[in-house]
Design a protein around this motif. Structure first.
Motif, PDB file in Angstrom:
ATOM      1  N   SER A 110       6.480  -1.685  36.801  1.00 18.44           N
ATOM      2  CA  SER A 110       6.099  -1.425  38.089  1.00 18.44           C
ATOM      3  C   SER A 110       5.955  -0.777  38.862  1.00 18.44           C
ATOM      4  O   SER A 110       6.613   0.059  38.975  1.00 18.44           O
ATOM      5  CB  SER A 110       7.699  -2.572  38.328  1.00 18.44           C
ATOM      6  N   ALA A 111       4.881  -1.133  39.973  1.00 18.21           N
ATOM      7  CA  ALA A 111       4.597  -0.289  40.868  1.00 18.21           C
ATOM      8  C   ALA A 111       5.679   0.250  42.150  1.00 18.21           C
ATOM      9  O   ALA A 111       5.187   0.702  43.185  1.00 18.21           O
ATOM     10  CB  ALA A 111       3.110   0.155  41.495  1.00 18.21           C
TER      11      ALA A 111
ATOM     12  N   TYR B 120       5.172   2.170  47.071  1.00 17.21           N
ATOM     13  CA  TYR B 120       4.735   2.118  46.464  1.00 17.21           C
ATOM     14  C   TYR B 120       4.314   2.776  45.060  1.00 17.21           C
ATOM     15  O   TYR B 120       4.064   3.867  45.793  1.00 17.21           O
ATOM     16  CB  TYR B 120       3.470   1.619  46.894  1.00 17.21           C
ATOM     17  N   GLN B 121       3.931   3.066  43.457  1.00 15.55           N
ATOM     18  CA  GLN B 121       4.095   4.148  42.523  1.00 15.55           C
ATOM     19  C   GLN B 121       2.452   4.812  42.769  1.00 15.55           C
ATOM     20  O   GLN B 121       1.717   4.137  41.477  1.00 15.55           O
ATOM     21  CB  GLN B 121       4.948   4.371  41.237  1.00 15.55           C
TER      22      GLN B 121
ATOM     23  N   HIS C 169      -8.066   3.179  40.078  1.00 18.02           N
ATOM     24  CA  HIS C 169      -7.693   4.041  40.406  1.00 18.02           C
ATOM     25  C   HIS C 169      -6.832   5.034  40.868  1.00 18.02           C
ATOM     26  O   HIS C 169      -5.814   5.981  40.390  1.00 18.02           O
ATOM     27  CB  HIS C 169      -9.062   4.788  41.154  1.00 18.02           C
ATOM     28  N   SER C 170      -5.885   4.040  41.816  1.00 23.83           N
ATOM     29  CA  SER C 170      -4.998   3.392  42.408  1.00 23.83           C
ATOM     30  C   SER C 170      -3.389   3.266  41.617  1.00 23.83           C
ATOM     31  O   SER C 170      -2.423   3.901  41.843  1.00 23.83           O
ATOM     32  CB  SER C 170      -4.729   3.064  43.423  1.00 23.83           C
ATOM     33  N   GLY C 171      -3.943   2.624  40.049  1.00 22.15           N
ATOM     34  CA  GLY C 171      -2.646   2.255  39.937  1.00 22.15           C
ATOM     35  C   GLY C 171      -1.711   0.972  40.721  1.00 22.15           C
ATOM     36  O   GLY C 171      -0.902   0.241  39.945  1.00 22.15           O
ATOM     37  N   LEU C 172      -2.217   0.017  41.440  1.00 22.90           N
ATOM     38  CA  LEU C 172      -1.545  -0.652  42.283  1.00 22.90           C
ATOM     39  C   LEU C 172      -2.886  -1.938  42.577  1.00 22.90           C
ATOM     40  O   LEU C 172      -4.118  -1.585  42.190  1.00 22.90           O
ATOM     41  CB  LEU C 172      -1.763  -0.005  43.969  1.00 22.90           C
TER      42      LEU C 172
ATOM     43  N   THR D 157      11.627  13.123  28.575  1.00 18.59           N
ATOM     44  CA  THR D 157      13.011  12.794  28.723  1.00 18.59           C
ATOM     45  C   THR D 157      12.711  11.607  29.941  1.00 18.59           C
ATOM     46  O   THR D 157      10.996  11.240  30.723  1.00 18.59           O
ATOM     47  CB  THR D 157      13.582  13.466  30.461  1.00 18.59           C
ATOM     48  N   PRO D 158      13.021  10.254  28.802  1.00 16.52           N
ATOM     49  CA  PRO D 158      12.363   9.107  30.088  1.00 16.52           C
ATOM     50  C   PRO D 158      12.661   8.866  31.863  1.00 16.52           C
ATOM     51  O   PRO D 158      13.437   9.549  31.980  1.00 16.52           O
ATOM     52  CB  PRO D 158      12.589   7.967  29.059  1.00 16.52           C
ATOM     53  N   TYR D 159      11.313   8.753  32.714  1.00 16.41           N
ATOM     54  CA  TYR D 159      11.352   8.493  33.452  1.00 16.41           C
ATOM     55  C   TYR D 159      10.378   7.514  34.397  1.00 16.41           C
ATOM     56  O   TYR D 159       9.387   7.075  34.016  1.00 16.41           O
ATOM     57  CB  TYR D 159      11.328   9.797  34.247  1.00 16.41           C
ATOM     58  N   ASP D 160      11.157   7.170  35.368  1.00 17.64           N
ATOM     59  CA  ASP D 160       9.967   5.724  36.009  1.00 17.64           C
ATOM     60  C   ASP D 160       8.552   6.731  36.877  1.00 17.64           C
ATOM     61  O   ASP D 160       8.718   7.025  38.173  1.00 17.64           O
ATOM     62  CB  ASP D 160      11.026   5.219  37.113  1.00 17.64           C
TER      63      ASP D 160
END
Length: 767
Positions: A11-12, A289-290, A349-352, A724-727
């Motif tokens: 989820s972004a 927004y990620q 390109h943005s992932g959004l 290491t898992p990370y968001d």
């Protein structure tokens, strides 16, 4: 693939609760515990408490950490967790003098961590490297200066490089820049080459100024703030008080960043007892927004497409056509490029999603006054110039540059890095006016442009650079391609380190090498029987005086001004207009020279030195005076929709972004707590989201190697990193700076400024 084995969707906009993150607001009790942990290690707590109580206030010490503003009406405690750490770190009671270096060889010290080296204490006497014993040994100051001067005088001027970190005040920095030019070169790289040089070079092309256009006052009048690639919680925590106040009066904040940084999510004011005890945290970002690394260009293009669509629906009510017609150039070219960009391309390109970008655009369109904030997440890309140009485009479409409550504002990460540029530390002739140097000092300054950090490194690798003088900093540790640079560093004839504490750059000595211990900003600087003040510039172009009140670490430590002046005097031919001894004795005289050299910026310098809130040196773009080639602000049509120089290829390639922890300032590592990301302990980790871990066939805790995927004939790898898992967005991995710097090629940098692409390097993950 079985349904249960499919990678978890990313989820972004929402936190992945199954990976580490800071479960508490930034600030609050965590911040107080962070300060207390460092304070408990400092001897002489009474002096430390006094300095902290006056930190960033008129007549006190200006923090040596970030470059955030010092308000005219300061809070009771006008410092943050990281500012306190930087101050207390400098007040270390341990000493690293001859006894320390006699006990530890350079070869042994290379096995120490950055944290261990810093904990060795304050450098307390001048030292010279002895290759026979592999140790630094004591040397008296007169001998050190005489030998350094002899070495420099024997070189062709362009074979020497004078590097400066953001530590030194304006006074020492001005003399340093003068020294280089009097010697006959402009090889004056600076720490901004590693971070915000993208701003200095490209913002000047777009709007005619090398620095941001905002002042602290603008945050009282803005309706929205858009953040791109800036981690306020760790890098400029005092900014959070300003953001909290803005939100509480109705300002809406939108953040785009690959990493969910807690400082821009929630904040508790440590100075607000009610909020600390029974109150609720302040939500900082209304939307977060990620974005994928390099995806800022696409996001900004999407936001501008929304602006164009809104204008089509309500002609004349959205875009500031009067501003565009009177003040800008090439708007139609931008429009054409935006219309040609498809939403499918922008989403890729943005992932959004388009809906995410449209909801962010609605906030921008609802605001009369908008401020654009950015950090190194925007500048440290091959196409960082385009990131910045697109951000300017978005703001200019609605006239959001050059008026109260609006503007574009990089947040500088080092206390005086901007100020050093202002007083001449830079490789270009334009950084220090030649006519003034001739008039004031009777010297004929060089006209050949000098070397920035990347050019200097290339010169070290190919043997053109023979001497490196470092005024503060830890350049070798901060550089990209570190393994190659560490191997090449000792080939230089001369290395000189003007420093307060040991660091790794001292451990690769040239054939002749010196450590010259200098006063820190907290130390009393007594010259000619009078306490001397130094001055610094903040991220908003305000100038402040700073005066230390702690006893120096020893009688053998000199001020940065004295060290620079005495080196210059030992190197250069006698010149009655170069009054080095007089300048050492009275810094007012240096400030008079700065005023004479840069009269528009520093009028009445000495008289205004302790003015509350600092004095503003001005910014033409703030007044809508555009000092560009065309005399107008420049719109930029995007030739690409990505800031990446090379996109990852194949299933095992990812885009690397390097991070600083909450327990770190640049290359200084205070400890091993990255509290604001929910990470503790080992810095040898690689962060990947759970879905990508599954896709790559990895597992949590596994050791992996990262190998640089830029094909330039050099093999670069870092091994032993713990998964290491990370968001994070898909295709993205992250790890700590400077540990992962060896993966970034020296030649992989922003194309106009040569800023290393630390936020967008393609790497391969090897199990």
């Amino acid at each position: 693939m079985h349904e249960a084995d499919k990678p978890a969707p990313h989820s972004a906009t929402e936190q992945d609760a199954d990976t580490p993150f800071n479960q508490h607001p930034s600030g609050g009790w965590g911040s107080l515990r962070g300060v207390a942990r460092i304070f408990g290690k400092v001897e002489g707590g009474t002096v430390a408490a006094k300095i902290l109580s006056q930190l960033n206030k008129p007549g006190g010490v200006m923090c040596s950490s970030c470059a955030w503003a010092k308000p005219a009406k300061p809070a009771t405690f006008e410092f943050c967790e990281n500012g306190a750490k930087a101050t207390l770190w400098e007040l270390d009671a341990n000493r690293a003098g001859a006894a320390f270096f006699n006990q530890h060889s350079v070869t042994e010290l290379k096995t120490w961590t950055d944290h261990q080296l810093g904990r060795a204490g304050r450098l307390s006497e001048p030292l010279r490297y002895d290759p026979q014993t592999d140790r630094y040994q004591p040397v008296d100051w007169d001998t050190a200066f005489a030998e350094i001067g002899q070495e420099l005088a024997a070189l062709e001027p362009k074979q020497a490089v004078f590097y400066a970190s953001g530590h030194a005040g304006l006074e020492a920095s001005y003399l340093y820049a003068l020294f280089a030019r009097a010697m006959g070169h402009q090889n004056l790289p600076q720490s901004s080459n590693m971070c915000h040089e993208t701003t200095s070079v490209n913002l000047k092309s777009f709007i005619g100024t090398p620095v941001g256009t905002c002042t602290l006052e603008d945050f009282d009048h803005c309706d929205t703030i858009f953040f791109f690639g800036q981690n306020t919680g760790s890098n400029s925590p005092r900014f959070l008080h300003v953001l909290k106040a803005a939100v509480e009066r109705g300002c809406r904040i939108v953040t785009f960043n690959p990493v969910r940084e807690s400082g821009l999510i929630e904040f508790v004011d440590p100075q607000n007892i009610a909020q600390m005890t029974i109150g609720r945290p302040t939500q900082i970002s209304e939307k977060y927004y990620q974005v994928r690394p390099g995806g800022d260009v696409a996001v900004l293009a999407g936001l501008m497409k929304c602006v164009l669509a809104a204008e089509e629906a309500a002609p004349g009510e959205v875009i500031d056509h009067e501003f565009i017609a009177q003040h800008t150039k090439d708007y139609e070219e931008l429009k054409a490029a935006l219309k040609a960009a498809t939403w499918a391309e922008l989403e890729t390109h943005s992932g959004l999603t388009r809906a995410m970008i449209e909801e962010a655009a609605d906030i921008y369109l609802s605001a009369k006054n908008a401020i654009g904030i950015y950090g190194m997440g925007l500048t440290q890309h091959v196409n960082g110039w385009l990131n910045l140009g697109m951000f300017c485009n978005l703001l200019m479409m609605r006239g959001n540059i050059g008026r109260l409550g609006a503007g574009i504002s990089p947040v500088r990460g080092h206390s005086n890095v901007q100020g050093q540029r202002t007083v001449g530390v830079g490789e270009k002739s334009a950084h220090m006016p030649a006519d003034k140097l001739r008039e004031l000092f009777g010297i004929d300054p060089p006209t050949e442009e000098g070397m920035n950090a990347v050019h200097a490194c290339e010169g070290i690798l190919d043997g053109r650079v023979k001497a490196m003088i470092s005024l503060g900093g830890n350049l070798l540790r901060a550089l990209p391609d570190r393994e190659r640079m560490e191997a090449a560093w000792p080939t230089m004839r001369l290395t000189v380190h003007i420093a307060t504490k040991p660091n790794r750059s001292l451990l690769c000595p040239g054939e002749v090498s010196y450590i010259l211990p200098c006063l820190g900003r907290t130390d009393i600087d007594l010259q000619g029987g009078q306490r001397q003040a130094v001055s610094i510039e903040d991220t908003f172009s305000h100038i402040y005086g700073s005066i230390g009140s702690a006893e120096p670490p020893s009688d053998s430590v000199l001020s940065e001004v004295a060290i620079v002046a005495r080196m210059a005097k030992a190197t250069l031919p006698a010149n009655p207009k170069l009054r080095w001894d007089d300048w050492i004795a009275n810094y007012d005289l240096i400030r008079d020279l700065i005023e004479a050299t840069f009269p528009e910026d520093f009028a009445d310098f000495n008289a205004r030195l302790t003015q509350p809130g600092g004095f503003y040196r001005g910014n033409p773009a703030r007044d809508r005076v555009w000092k560009t080639e065309s005399g107008k602000a420049q719109f930029t049509a995007p030739p690409t929709l990505s800031a990446l120089g090379q996109a990852p290829e194949g299933e095992r390639q990812m885009t690397l972004i390097t991070l600083r922890s909450n327990d770190q300032f640049n290359t200084t590592v205070y400890g091993y707590s990255d509290r604001l990301r929910g990470l503790e302990g080992d810095r040898g980790i690689v962060l990947i989201n759970r879905g990508e871990i599954a896709r790559l066939g990895l597992h949590e805790g596994q050791k992996v190697t990262l190998r640089c995927a830029v094909n330039d004939g050099v093999d670069r790898a870092v091994s032993g990193l713990t998964v290491t898992p990370y968001d994070l967005p898909p295709g993205t991995i992250a790890g700590y700076y400077p540990e992962l710097n060896p993966l970034v090629p020296l030649g992989y940098h922003e194309k106009n400024s040569q800023t290393p692409a630390y936020k967008g390097t393609p790497v391969e993950v090897i199990a």
